[in-house]
Design an enzyme around this catalytic site. Structure first.
Site, short mmCIF file in Angstrom:
data_model
loop_
_atom_site.label_atom_id
_atom_site.label_comp_id
_atom_site.label_asym_id
_atom_site.label_seq_id
_atom_site.Cartn_x
_atom_site.Cartn_y
_atom_site.Cartn_z
N ASN A 9 0.87 -1.18 0.00
CA ASN A 9 0.00 0.00 0.00
C ASN A 9 0.90 1.23 0.00
O ASN A 9 1.46 1.59 1.04
CB ASN A 9 -0.89 -0.04 1.26
CG ASN A 9 -1.71 1.22 1.44
OD1 ASN A 9 -1.82 2.04 0.52
ND2 ASN A 9 -2.28 1.39 2.62
N LYS A 11 0.13 4.22 -0.29
CA LYS A 11 -0.52 5.42 0.28
C LYS A 11 -0.27 6.60 -0.66
O LYS A 11 -0.22 6.42 -1.88
CB LYS A 11 -0.03 5.67 1.71
CG LYS A 11 -0.16 4.41 2.58
CD LYS A 11 -0.02 4.66 4.04
CE LYS A 11 -0.19 3.33 4.79
NZ LYS A 11 -0.18 3.48 6.23
N HIS A 95 -9.71 1.20 4.89
CA HIS A 95 -8.39 1.38 5.53
C HIS A 95 -8.56 2.34 6.71
O HIS A 95 -9.34 3.28 6.66
CB HIS A 95 -7.38 1.94 4.52
CG HIS A 95 -5.99 1.95 5.09
ND1 HIS A 95 -5.55 2.95 5.93
CD2 HIS A 95 -4.96 1.07 4.98
CE1 HIS A 95 -4.30 2.67 6.31
NE2 HIS A 95 -3.92 1.54 5.75
N GLU A 97 -6.95 4.74 7.75
CA GLU A 97 -6.76 6.18 7.45
C GLU A 97 -8.01 6.75 6.80
O GLU A 97 -8.33 7.93 6.98
CB GLU A 97 -5.50 6.37 6.58
CG GLU A 97 -4.24 6.20 7.43
CD GLU A 97 -3.04 5.64 6.69
OE1 GLU A 97 -2.99 5.70 5.45
OE2 GLU A 97 -2.14 5.13 7.38
N GLU A 167 -5.56 -4.86 10.56
CA GLU A 167 -4.52 -3.86 10.81
C GLU A 167 -4.84 -3.10 12.09
O GLU A 167 -5.64 -2.16 12.08
CB GLU A 167 -4.48 -2.86 9.65
CG GLU A 167 -4.15 -3.47 8.31
CD GLU A 167 -3.62 -2.41 7.35
OE1 GLU A 167 -2.46 -2.54 6.95
OE2 GLU A 167 -4.33 -1.45 7.05
N GLY A 173 2.24 2.34 10.80
CA GLY A 173 3.20 3.42 10.65
C GLY A 173 3.89 3.82 11.94
O GLY A 173 4.53 4.87 12.00
N SER A 212 3.21 -2.02 10.43
CA SER A 212 4.66 -2.06 10.67
C SER A 212 5.29 -3.42 10.38
O SER A 212 6.19 -3.85 11.10
CB SER A 212 4.97 -1.61 12.11
OG SER A 212 4.56 -0.26 12.30
P1 PGA Z 1 2.68 0.37 7.71
O1 PGA Z 1 1.23 0.58 7.04
O2 PGA Z 1 3.24 -0.91 7.14
O3 PGA Z 1 3.47 1.58 7.30
O4 PGA Z 1 2.46 0.28 9.19
C1 PGA Z 1 0.37 -0.50 6.84
C2 PGA Z 1 -0.93 -0.01 6.23
O5 PGA Z 1 -1.41 1.07 6.61
O6 PGA Z 1 -1.52 -0.67 5.36
#
Ligand code: PGA
Length: 249
Positions: A9, A11, A95, A97, A167, A173, A212
């Site tokens: 992803n 983003k 997601h 976010e 997640e 993140g 992460s």
């Molecule tokens: P990350 O993000 O690996 O940077 O923690 C995962 C995601 O949001 O899909």
């Protein structure tokens, strides 16, 4: 037997030179002898470019979000049919976010899941609890509510053409990954919930872990019985770190 999937992803990170370099790096490190699948989820403006670079390769492509509407006066929105037209076969829905920064609730996420399938895309339904919810002992209740909202709108049979990504919001993140045990418990609960509606679907649905994931924690996570791969954010932005995770699968 569920084939492992490693999905990147990106983003809101891309530029044409970066996309060319990243995709070239991924393709150079793909290994025909491994049966893990690789997917990239670029920002919408780069889908056509990524499609042109990957269309005759095993690399799969998906969108990061879609509109719940089919077409019309929805400035700035992207329809599932447009993603499919640009070469996507998958799309993320819900997601964290999107849920936290764009106020997407369970009902809208479920409507997007339905819209994705109506356009021939396989939704990857993202679910997960916040730190506050985990500390209050609500993890399974929250995730179960998020899944149930989709079962209610789309029906259990729809999960034959969908994936789930667990997640935990506190792990996205932040560098803080769920332990394999913490993740496996939730993955098993998700599978159990789907299996209660259809044993076949529960057994077959792929459930990715995200939050992460790095090369050094991926092996342990992917060894868990109900973890079928990863949804990778930060570590998907260089071919080196992304493909190290692929090799761990
Ligand atoms: P990350 O993000 O690996 O940077 O923690 C995962 C995601 O949001 O899909």
């Amino acid at each position: 037997m569920r084939t492992k999937l490693i999905a990147g992803n990106w983003k809101m990170n891309a530029s044409k030179p970066m996309v060319r370099e990243l995709v070239a790096g991924i393709l150079a490190q793909l290994d025909a002898d491994r049966d893990a699948e690789v997917m990239v989820l670029p920002p919408s403006p780069y889908l056509s470019l990524v499609h042109s670079l990957t269309e005759s390769t095993p690399v799969l492509m998906g969108g990061q979000d879609l509109s719940a509407h089919e077409s019309g006066a929805y400035t700035g929105e992207v329809a599932g049919s447009m993603l499919a037209d640009c070469g996507c076969s998958y799309v993320l829905v819900g997601h964290s976010e999107r849920r936290s920064l764009h106020g997407e609730g369970d009902e809208l996420v479920a409507a997007k899941f339905v819209a994705a399938q109506a356009s021939g895309l396989q939704p990857i339904l993202c679910v997960g609890e916040t730190l506050e919810e985990r500390e209050a002992g609500q993890t399974e209740a929250v995730v179960s509510r998020q899944i149930q909202a989709v079962i209610d709108q789309a029906g259990i049979a729809a999960f034959a053409r969908a994936l789930v990504a667990y997640e935990p919001v506190w792990a996205i993140g932040t560098g803080q990954t769920a332990t394999p045990d913490q993740a496996q418990v939730v993955h098993a609960a998700i599978r159990g919930q789907l299996a209660a509606g259809s044993a076949t679907i529960g057994g077959r649905v792929r459930i990715l872990y995200g939050g992460s994931v790095k090369a050094d924690n991926a092996t342990e996570l992917f060894a868990c019985e109900d973890i079928d791969g990863g949804l990778i954010g930060g570590a998907s932005l260089t071919a080196e770190s992304f493909m190290a995770i692929y090799r761990a699968a």
